[in-house]
Design a protein around this motif. Structure first.
Motif, PDB file in Angstrom:
ATOM      1  N   SER A 154       0.814  -1.211   0.000  1.00 45.38           N
ATOM      2  CA  SER A 154       0.000   0.000   0.000  1.00 45.38           C
ATOM      3  C   SER A 154       0.843   1.254   0.000  1.00 45.38           C
ATOM      4  CB  SER A 154      -0.930   0.010   1.219  1.00 45.38           C
ATOM      5  OG  SER A 154      -0.166  -0.002   2.391  1.00 45.38           O
ATOM      6  N   HIS A 155       2.174   1.135   0.248  1.00 48.86           N
ATOM      7  CA  HIS A 155       3.074   2.292   0.266  1.00 48.86           C
ATOM      8  C   HIS A 155       4.197   2.096  -0.751  1.00 48.86           C
ATOM      9  CE1 HIS A 155       1.004   3.882   3.689  1.00 48.86           C
ATOM     10  NE2 HIS A 155       1.169   2.762   4.349  1.00 48.86           N
TER      11      HIS A 155
ATOM     12  N   LYS B 209       2.221   3.795  -5.693  1.00 52.98           N
ATOM     13  CA  LYS B 209       1.234   4.605  -4.988  1.00 52.98           C
ATOM     14  C   LYS B 209       1.694   6.041  -4.826  1.00 52.98           C
ATOM     15  CE  LYS B 209      -1.648   4.751  -0.888  1.00 52.98           C
ATOM     16  NZ  LYS B 209      -2.089   4.086   0.331  1.00 52.98           N
TER      17      LYS B 209
ATOM     18  N   GLN C 288      -0.253   9.205  -6.226  1.00 56.40           N
ATOM     19  CA  GLN C 288      -0.651  10.345  -5.402  1.00 56.40           C
ATOM     20  C   GLN C 288      -0.176  11.648  -6.014  1.00 56.40           C
ATOM     21  OE1 GLN C 288       0.968   9.485  -1.620  1.00 56.40           O
ATOM     22  NE2 GLN C 288      -0.549   7.928  -1.095  1.00 56.40           N
TER      23      GLN C 288
ATOM     24  N   PRO D  46      -2.977  12.048   1.447  1.00 53.51           N
ATOM     25  CA  PRO D  46      -4.240  12.323   0.756  1.00 53.51           C
ATOM     26  C   PRO D  46      -5.116  13.306   1.516  1.00 53.51           C
ATOM     27  CG  PRO D  46      -4.306  10.188   1.835  1.00 53.51           C
ATOM     28  CD  PRO D  46      -2.889  10.676   1.951  1.00 53.51           C
TER      29      PRO D  46
ATOM     30  N   PHE E 139      -7.503  10.473   5.486  1.00 53.83           N
ATOM     31  CA  PHE E 139      -6.816   9.210   5.754  1.00 53.83           C
ATOM     32  C   PHE E 139      -6.933   8.862   7.230  1.00 53.83           C
ATOM     33  CE2 PHE E 139      -3.852  12.585   6.502  1.00 53.83           C
ATOM     34  CZ  PHE E 139      -3.081  12.201   7.582  1.00 53.83           C
TER      35      PHE E 139
ATOM     36  N   TRP F 118      -0.142   5.175   8.317  1.00 54.57           N
ATOM     37  CA  TRP F 118      -1.436   5.691   7.861  1.00 54.57           C
ATOM     38  C   TRP F 118      -2.058   4.730   6.863  1.00 54.57           C
ATOM     39  CZ3 TRP F 118      -2.473   7.043   2.769  1.00 54.57           C
ATOM     40  CH2 TRP F 118      -1.382   7.269   1.937  1.00 54.57           C
TER      41      TRP F 118
ATOM     42  N   GLU G 154      -5.819   3.755   4.309  1.00 60.64           N
ATOM     43  CA  GLU G 154      -6.934   4.274   3.539  1.00 60.64           C
ATOM     44  C   GLU G 154      -8.282   3.946   4.173  1.00 60.64           C
ATOM     45  OE1 GLU G 154      -6.402   2.659  -0.335  1.00 60.64           O
ATOM     46  OE2 GLU G 154      -4.929   4.166  -0.935  1.00 60.64           O
ATOM     47  N   THR G 155      -8.340   2.933   5.015  1.00 59.41           N
ATOM     48  CA  THR G 155      -9.606   2.539   5.636  1.00 59.41           C
ATOM     49  C   THR G 155      -9.457   2.441   7.147  1.00 59.41           C
ATOM     50  OG1 THR G 155      -9.155   0.152   5.492  1.00 59.41           O
ATOM     51  CG2 THR G 155     -10.211   1.201   3.582  1.00 59.41           C
TER      52      THR G 155
END
Length: 453
Positions: free
Chosen positions: A311-312, A316, A320, A370, A373, A425, A427-428
């Motif tokens: 995810s990082h 990504k 971003q 973002p 977050f 951090w 996203e959900t």
């Protein structure tokens, strides 16, 4: 009836045929505190059990102490039901001529532990703690009660939101110290309070409502300075505590409120908690001198060039960057060019991070968080340098995605005006909550926060 002093309960024995002792969490002249589990609750609910011992071995006093203990327990029950800032009373009982209170276990850390772990707090943080406790004191004082032992050890920041909770009322301790005076009448034989946080009138046995405000003021000064009264200078002519020299950047209005709270004579202090609360509400939150000069919705953060989490990834970060608005990309480009050409562009946060390699080399990288977050909150600082040091220490401990952000850049954090340090951090919300338990093994005060612009 002979009053005896028993040995502390053991895990093999259930107190009141119900509570299993897990560990001792404190002791004093009146007994001991234990963390226990309730075996009659399906969840095995954890609780705090206070074992209280009368200070005198006088059989004729036992009925009086018993009556007072029940009365004080009823008051604690009433207070706990009306506020989440006081531990709830689950039960009270007597066993083998010992007195026990069963109270809610507050998951969190004391203010003393917080200072030892992170250093002194900012003016904004201390103000928020005071504003959280003063309405509680108003409710307590309306019941005709005085806490008498307000200090950093007796204030717990409850997980996950850090709300202050007030523990260990002095009234029950006083009950355990009951004895007979020379005329044969019951009287308190002990002094309740802690030197350094205790007002002068309380030290001679005459506590007032303003005595609690004095203790709260001294607690606030400890949080701001990280020092007790013994570690600070005193004006030898006036007896005034020269605490301000340890916090040179404190606002004048906030300092004056604390000075009034800790006046030697009660007549010179706030007489009621609502007066101090109203005074605090009139002063604005301080703005750090290092406030960023970037546009309100643009701020750059330290993030790793590579992360073990997909995810990082680089993809990504690139994605971003593509999602940035044109003016945001232009701002980023201008900052980089200005720094490169030596034009003196001032960026208040350190936006370059360091990642260790086998050759101990460093790689610099910029990225942007973002608009919204979730994050694992670790700590907050007014000083960006302290925040950056904290972030770096987290990375050194293996939290490679640790970062920070300027709270006012996110609408739901704007009132705090501090640099928020996070461990990771997401996203959900579910992803954050899934990783939180493991992070709490490192920082018990951590919680899942949400930031949105």
């Amino acid at each position: 009836m002979q009053i005896v002093t028993n040995t502390p309960p053991t895990p093999e024995k259930l107190l009141n045929n119900r509570y299993r002792i897990l560990q001792s969490i404190g002791s004093g002249g009146f007994g001991e505190k234990f963390l226990a589990e309730d075996t009659q609750m399906p969840s095995g609910r954890r609780c705090v059990i206070k074992q209280l011992k009368p200070s005198v071995n006088r059989p004729e006093l036992y009925p009086l102490i018993q009556e007072q203990f029940r009365r004080e327990a009823a008051i604690l029950e009433k207070l706990g039901e009306k506020s989440d800032r006081i531990p709830r009373l689950y039960a009270y009982f007597e066993e083998e001529e010992q007195f026990y209170l069963v109270q809610e276990w507050i998951e969190g850390e004391t203010l003393t532990t917080r200072i030892q772990r992170l250093g002194r707090l900012s003016e904004t943080e201390v103000k928020e703690i005071l504003l959280g406790l003063l309405p509680l004191l108003h409710r307590i004082h309306k019941q005709g009660l005085i806490h008498r032992d307000i200090k950093p050890d007796n204030i717990i920041l409850r997980h996950p939101m850090g709300k202050p909770v007030l523990i260990d009322f002095g009234a029950v301790k006083e009950t355990m110290g009951t004895m007979l005076n020379s005329q044969g009448s019951p009287t308190a034989s002990i002094l309740i309070g802690t030197p350094g946080f205790m007002a002068s009138e309380q030290a001679v046995g005459y506590p007032l409502y303003s005595s609690d405000l004095y203790s709260l003021g001294m607690t606030a000064i400890y949080l701001l300075t990280g020092k007790t009264i013994k570690e600070m200078n005193i004006d030898r002519e006036t007896g005034k505590i020269l605490w301000r020299e340890n916090v040179p950047d404190i606002s004048q209005s906030f300092a004056e409120i604390l000075d009034k709270a800790i006046q030697f004579y009660p007549r010179d202090r706030f007489s009621k908690s609502e007066e101090m609360f109203a005074a605090l509400k009139t002063i604005p939150s301080p703005i750090p001198k290092t406030e960023p000069s970037l546009p309100p919705s643009t701020i750059f953060f330290p993030k790793p060039l590579q992360s073990p989490k997909t995810s990082h990834s680089k993809f990504k970060l690139f994605k971003q960057f593509k999602q940035l608005k044109d003016w945001q990309k232009a701002t980023l480009f201008g900052i980089l060019m200005g720094a490169f050409l030596g034009l003196g562009v001032a960026i208040p946060l350190k936006i370059l991070f360091q990642q260790k390699s086998s050759q101990a080399s460093t790689v610099d990288q910029l990225s942007n968080l973002p608009m919204s977050f979730y994050f694992i909150a670790d700590s907050a600082f007014n000083d960006p340098e302290n925040a950056e040091q904290k972030r770096q220490s987290l990375q050194e401990k293996g939290y490679s995605d640790a970062g920070l952000f300027w709270s006012p850049n996110y609408s739901n954090w704007s009132q705090y005006k501090s640099y928020k340090v996070y461990g990771d951090w997401f996203e959900t919300k579910s992803a954050c909550e899934k990783n939180l338990p493991k992070y709490r093994e490192f920082n018990p005060s951590a919680y899942c926060g949400f930031a949105t612009k």
